[in-house]
Design an enzyme around this catalytic site. Structure first.
Site, PDB file in Angstrom:
ATOM      1  CB  SER A  55       1.252  -3.684 -11.021  1.00 15.54           C
ATOM      2  OG  SER A  55       1.289  -3.731  -9.597  1.00 15.54           O
ATOM      3  CG  HIS A  75      -7.523   7.273  -3.936  1.00 10.87           C
ATOM      4  ND1 HIS A  75      -8.288   6.219  -3.487  1.00 10.87           N
ATOM      5  CD2 HIS A  75      -6.290   6.764  -4.201  1.00 10.87           C
ATOM      6  CE1 HIS A  75      -7.543   5.120  -3.467  1.00 10.87           C
ATOM      7  NE2 HIS A  75      -6.336   5.429  -3.900  1.00 10.87           N
ATOM      8  CB  CYS A 131       6.118  -4.909 -13.567  1.00  4.71           C
ATOM      9  SG  CYS A 131       4.790  -6.118 -13.622  1.00  4.71           S
TER      10      CYS A 131
END
Length: 126
Positions: A55, A60, A75
């Site tokens: 995934s 940030h 996953c």
């Protein structure tokens, strides 16, 4: 979701440090990097994104307030995102953190309604 607080400002604006930390976190998570994008903002702040076979991870930074927001979505049976979170907390020298695990695909519509009600009630109390 991992939130890091009171991190050294210089680390949060260091493009190479963030890129290397992201790559090391991917290894800690036993995940497979497909593509990476990193951007330095002006006057400060960095966003780093990693597309994974499992995934993605995004980082940030807000150096002006010593804050880092990290989203990790994985996953599969082999990924270990918690290990990556521990690594990133230590790498960014966070003085405090909040880790929220949300098991995606397991929240029923009924559970969602209860969550929304709880959030609304908490907002009214605040």
């Amino acid at each position: 979701m991992l939130e890091l607080y009171d991190c050294p400002n210089n680390l949060l604006n260091d493009f190479e440090f963030i890129k290397k930390s992201l790559e090391a976190a991917i290894a800690e998570a036993k995940s497979t990097l497909l593509k990476e994008v990193t951007h330095q903002f002006e006057p400060y702040g960095v966003t780093a994104l990693a597309l994974l076979a499992e995934s993605h991870i995004s980082i940030h930074t807000w150096p002006e307030i010593g804050y880092v927001a990290i989203d990790m979505f994985t996953c599969g049976e082999t990924a270990e995102p918690e290990k990556a979170c521990v690594y990133l907390k230590d790498a960014f020298q966070a003085q405090s953190h909040v880790l929220l695990k949300l098991p995606r695909g397991r929240i029923s519509p009924e559970m969602q309604e209860r969550i929304e009600t709880s959030i609304a009630e908490a907002t009214l109390v605040s």
